[in-house]
Design a protein around this motif. Structure first.
Motif, PDB file in Angstrom:
ATOM      1  N   GLU A   1       0.832  -1.228   0.061  1.00 56.04           N
ATOM      2  CA  GLU A   1       0.021   0.153   0.025  1.00 56.04           C
ATOM      3  C   GLU A   1       0.945   1.297   0.090  1.00 56.04           C
ATOM      4  O   GLU A   1       0.282   2.456  -0.197  1.00 56.04           O
ATOM      5  N   GLN A   2       2.030   1.101   0.328  1.00 54.89           N
ATOM      6  CA  GLN A   2       2.979   2.370   0.418  1.00 54.89           C
ATOM      7  C   GLN A   2       3.578   2.621  -1.153  1.00 54.89           C
ATOM      8  O   GLN A   2       3.922   1.894  -1.970  1.00 54.89           O
TER       9      GLN A   2
ATOM     10  N   HIS B   1      11.380   2.979   2.102  1.00 52.41           N
ATOM     11  CA  HIS B   1      11.051   2.394   3.317  1.00 52.41           C
ATOM     12  C   HIS B   1      12.189   2.951   4.406  1.00 52.41           C
ATOM     13  O   HIS B   1      12.806   2.403   5.233  1.00 52.41           O
ATOM     14  N   TYR B   2      11.972   4.189   4.496  1.00 52.80           N
ATOM     15  CA  TYR B   2      12.809   4.808   5.485  1.00 52.80           C
ATOM     16  C   TYR B   2      12.571   4.404   7.040  1.00 52.80           C
ATOM     17  O   TYR B   2      13.479   4.677   7.941  1.00 52.80           O
TER      18      TYR B   2
ATOM     19  N   ALA C   1       9.429  -7.399  -3.246  1.00 52.24           N
ATOM     20  CA  ALA C   1      10.777  -7.816  -3.660  1.00 52.24           C
ATOM     21  C   ALA C   1      11.743  -6.761  -3.350  1.00 52.24           C
ATOM     22  O   ALA C   1      12.776  -7.071  -2.729  1.00 52.24           O
ATOM     23  N   ALA C   2      11.537  -5.462  -3.629  1.00 52.56           N
ATOM     24  CA  ALA C   2      12.429  -4.361  -3.194  1.00 52.56           C
ATOM     25  C   ALA C   2      12.336  -4.298  -1.781  1.00 52.56           C
ATOM     26  O   ALA C   2      13.542  -3.928  -0.935  1.00 52.56           O
ATOM     27  N   PHE C   3      11.206  -4.386  -0.936  1.00 56.72           N
ATOM     28  CA  PHE C   3      11.427  -4.365   0.502  1.00 56.72           C
ATOM     29  C   PHE C   3      12.694  -5.401   0.987  1.00 56.72           C
ATOM     30  O   PHE C   3      13.234  -5.264   1.798  1.00 56.72           O
TER      31      PHE C   3
ATOM     32  N   LEU D   1      12.662 -11.171  -9.222  1.00 54.64           N
ATOM     33  CA  LEU D   1      13.313  -9.684  -9.130  1.00 54.64           C
ATOM     34  C   LEU D   1      14.001  -9.367  -7.852  1.00 54.64           C
ATOM     35  O   LEU D   1      15.021  -8.597  -7.868  1.00 54.64           O
ATOM     36  N   PHE D   2      13.982 -10.392  -6.778  1.00 49.30           N
ATOM     37  CA  PHE D   2      14.460 -10.176  -5.505  1.00 49.30           C
ATOM     38  C   PHE D   2      16.241 -10.425  -5.805  1.00 49.30           C
ATOM     39  O   PHE D   2      16.946  -9.688  -5.332  1.00 49.30           O
TER      40      PHE D   2
END
Length: 514
Positions: free
Chosen positions: A437-438, A443-444, A471-473, A508-509
């Motif tokens: 949802e972000q 992800h500060y 995957a980005a997180f 992607l990860f």
């Protein structure tokens, strides 16, 4: 040559290091080196041969050292594995026996079938029944392998009992038996009963059977009652009467067995030195009763059950564990339930049910696949991670899809990453909707939290909608992770969508980490 090299103790130490330094699986270099030492220097011959045969000596190799006109190796074309069968070409003589005896004295470990590698192909060396029978009939006044300490044997039928009787010596300390016979084997009970008097020094006993009859179970149980130096026991179902004897063995360290349904124990079971306990029970209640009667310092406990178990029964088991097993000794806990619950009676374990397990603050491995849901939120994740700071492997319901949505968010995942620095494998169901949802992918709020040791992260049945964001997180907080796994199945229509998304997220990860 230096005088110190004539000392047998120094030779033994050097030659044993030859095996340690050869890190290959087959250790061909070590074998060739020891064989060369035995052939080229008379001062090294005996010790080099002792070390070589203690590590790789087998009956098949001892036969192959006998005169070549005695035996022959025929490729068994009927075997898919390419089995080479050693067959007798003439009658055994006294001189043949002396050749065999010279090498047989050096054999310490034995399995009836042995693997050899020739020209890059693995071949299994088998021995013809007639040749085995001839060896068994030679000089019955002496054991066939008098210095044998470890024996592995598979029993298909009565013929497999012929030679093993001649091999059972008082020097034997480890015996591994597998009974693969479907129909009854004559004299098998009698043979099992003869193990204790034939091998009084036995320390490790393993008996596996595809169909353990009540008669064979009785023979195994009685045999155990007459062995007093056992450190390791791996058996199937045992009679209840033998547990009192086993619990009083001061040497017993490892016990693996199956519990009969509705087994009742009359007395407290000491098992004061027991460290590893592996129990297969048809119902968890029997395992609960067993554990509640024990006062020990277990380091490893595994319980497997075939029956569906509710959360309330498991909660009682956890409570019994906390009062029976030393909080400072337990390192590994595994509880697995094979039967899955019907949807109309689905129950859930909550943090308060797991609370007794949190007292084991030295635990390193926890694997719970318990046939009911495990409802943990971020607060529960924080408490678990702080109670188990040394955890290396944590696996919760890897194979169970629950009808309840996960209550743990990525914040709970960060609790484990922050408080469990040694974690190498983690299996949890996570609700990633908070990440999806972000709009900001920086992800500060994560700060500098990342884990340097976690190599396997299994999300089990976690739902996913945005593979790129997840995957980005994960790539930011798991820089050392090699595998991101999931339990969704591509072949099932109702699971294919999530399976495809996690497959994309995993791909992607790996790309983002680079």
């Amino acid at each position: 040559m230096a005088h110190c090299l004539f000392i047998s103790e120094i030779q033994l130490s050097i030659f044993q290091w030859i095996f340690v330094l050869d890190t290959s699986h087959e250790k061909h270099t070590a074998q060739a080196t020891l064989a060369a030492l035995a052939r080229t220097c008379s001062a090294f011959r005996d010790i080099a041969l002792d070390v070589l045969w203690q590590q790789f000596g087998t009956i098949a190799r001892a036969i192959q050292c006998m005169p070549h006109d005695l035996w022959g190796g025929d490729l068994n074309t009927r075997s898919e594995s390419g089995c080479i069968c050693l067959k007798l070409h003439r009658h055994l003589t006294k001189d043949d026996w002396n050749f065999f005896r010279k090498y047989a004295l050096r054999i310490r470990h034995l399995s009836l079938a042995t693997q050899d590698v020739r020209r890059g192909k693995t071949l299994i060396v088998d021995i013809d029944d007639e040749l085995l029978a001839c060896l068994a009939s030679m000089d019955a006044t002496q054991p066939l392998l008098p210095n044998l300490t470890s024996l592995e044997w598979i029993i298909y039928d009565e013929r497999d009992l012929r030679l093993i009787r001649r091999i059972m010596t008082k020097s034997l300390t480890s015996l591994f038996l597998e009974v693969w016979a479907i129909s009854p084997v004559p004299n098998l009970q009698q043979f099992i009963s003869s193990i204790a008097p034939a091998c009084p020094s036995l320390r490790k006993l393993t008996v596996h059977s595809v169909a353990l009859s009540s008669h064979l179970r009785y023979s195994v149980s009685q045999t155990l009652c007459h062995l007093h130096h056992l450190t390791t026991i791996h058996c199937g179902v045992l009679d209840a009467e033998v547990f009192d004897h086993m619990s009083r063995l001061p040497s017993l360290i490892e016990l693996k067995f199956a519990l009969q349904p509705n087994t009742e124990f009359q007395n407290e079971l000491l098992f004061e030195q027991l460290q590893v306990l592996d129990v297969h029970a048809q119902d968890i209640a029997s395992a609960v009763d067993l554990v509640s009667r024990m006062r020990n310092k277990l380091t490893t406990l595994s319980i497997f059950s075939d029956d569906h178990t509710g959360a309330s029964v498991l909660a009682r088991l956890f409570h019994r564990l906390s009062t029976s097993v030393s909080h400072y000794s337990l390192r590994r806990l595994q509880i697995m339930v094979a039967e899955r619950p019907p949807h109309d009676s689905f129950s859930v374990l909550k943090l308060e049910d797991l609370q007794p397990l949190l007292s084991f603050n030295q635990i390193t491995h926890v694997h719970l696949d318990v046939g009911c849901g495990i409802a943990l939120d971020d607060v529960a994740a924080l408490e678990l991670s702080q109670s188990w700071p040394n955890i290396v492997q944590l696996m919760l319901n890897k194979f169970l899809e629950t009808p309840l949505p996960s209550s743990m968010s990525p914040i709970g995942l960060l609790c484990f990453l922050k408080h469990c620095p040694n974690l190498m494998e983690l299996t949890l169901e996570i609700d990633f909707s908070f990440i999806e949802e972000q709009d900001d992918r920086s992800h500060y709020w994560v700060g500098d939290t990342s884990h340097q040791h976690l190599s396997v992260f299994d999300v089990t049945y976690s739902k996913i909608h945005d593979a790129a964001k997840v995957a980005a997180f994960l790539s930011g907080v798991l820089p050392r992770t090699v595998h991101v796994l999931y339990s969704w199945i591509h072949a099932l229509d109702d699971q294919r969508e999530y399976a495809e998304r996690w497959n994309e997220a995993s791909r992607l990860f790996m790309r983002m980490k680079k």
